[in-house]
Scaffold this active site. Sequence first.
Site, PDB file in Angstrom:
ATOM      1  N   ASP A  15      51.251 -30.766  52.821  1.00 29.63           N
ATOM      2  CA  ASP A  15      52.147 -30.042  51.905  1.00 29.63           C
ATOM      3  C   ASP A  15      51.482 -29.058  50.940  1.00 29.63           C
ATOM      4  OD1 ASP A  15      53.762 -31.866  53.191  1.00 29.63           O
ATOM      5  OD2 ASP A  15      54.856 -32.495  51.411  1.00 29.63           O
ATOM      6  N   LYS A 101      58.860 -31.881  57.523  1.00 29.64           N
ATOM      7  CA  LYS A 101      59.477 -33.164  57.139  1.00 29.64           C
ATOM      8  C   LYS A 101      60.495 -32.938  56.024  1.00 29.64           C
ATOM      9  CE  LYS A 101      56.048 -34.264  53.648  1.00 29.64           C
ATOM     10  NZ  LYS A 101      56.931 -34.269  52.457  1.00 29.64           N
ATOM     11  N   CYS A 140      53.315 -37.288  49.029  1.00 29.35           N
ATOM     12  CA  CYS A 140      53.057 -37.025  50.453  1.00 29.35           C
ATOM     13  C   CYS A 140      51.726 -37.611  50.906  1.00 29.35           C
ATOM     14  CB  CYS A 140      53.108 -35.536  50.758  1.00 29.35           C
ATOM     15  SG  CYS A 140      52.932 -35.218  52.512  1.00 29.35           S
TER      16      CYS A 140
HETATM   17  C1  VGL Z   1      56.588 -34.242  47.604  1.00 30.23           C
HETATM   18  C2  VGL Z   1      57.636 -34.347  45.574  1.00 30.23           C
HETATM   19  C3  VGL Z   1      58.805 -33.941  46.154  1.00 30.23           C
HETATM   20  C4  VGL Z   1      55.355 -34.348  48.417  1.00 30.23           C
HETATM   21  C5  VGL Z   1      57.755 -33.842  48.188  1.00 30.23           C
HETATM   22  O1  VGL Z   1      55.409 -33.915  49.567  1.00 30.23           O
HETATM   23  O2  VGL Z   1      54.349 -34.872  47.920  1.00 30.23           O
HETATM   24  N1  VGL Z   1      56.531 -34.498  46.301  1.00 30.23           N
HETATM   25  N2  VGL Z   1      58.847 -33.696  47.464  1.00 30.23           N
END
Ligand code: VGL
Length: 192
Positions: A15, A101, A140
């Site tokens: 991410d 995802k 993530c």
């Molecule tokens: C994530 C916060 C919100 C991540 C995803 O991928 O770490 N963190 N959505």
Amino acid sequence: MKITLAPGDALIIADVQNDFLPGGNLGVPAGDAIIPVLNRYIRLFRARSLPVFSTRDWHPPGHCSFTEQGGPWPPHCIAGTAGGAFPSSLELPPDAHIISKGTDREKEAYSGFEETDLNALLNSSGARRLFIGGLTAEYCVRSSVEDAIRKRYAVVVLKDAIKAIGGNSSLAHSLEEMERPGAVTADFDSLA
Ligand code: VGL
Ligand code: ZN
């Protein structure tokens, strides 16, 4: 301790997207500082002909994790937007495997394994040990590490290539939580 890279190793970048960088909709403090480090890992893995995987948070508008839907987060990483894109400074190789995802409006997905092809792609590339860096350490990265351990991969967390939304104390806590079930940590200079 030195870790010698070998066939069966794979790099997973979690991410690293514009919305998770400073100035993005869900900016991680100093999140951009890991990009040059990740680029070094990418070059190293490429030089050893080891595969590179990159996950991305890839939400539809109105995703359940957004505050307007009662979720915990401001809208972020909406599929196809600039905030969801990888920063141009991240030198993803042309043959990197991209895993999206969080694409289901009704389901949160922090782990790169959650309802994705990641496990199948790793299996078909022969990966058994995963080197994981990226954003965010608490969500993530941590969930992907925990899933990987459950799926019996060996896991190495790249501690110079992760950042936490909650800053350094949250990063330290996340590292402990990942070491508990069996992840080991490394930084660039510990790889050979
Ligand atoms: C994530 C916060 C919100 C991540 C995803 O991928 O770490 N963190 N959505
Ligand atoms: Zn998200």
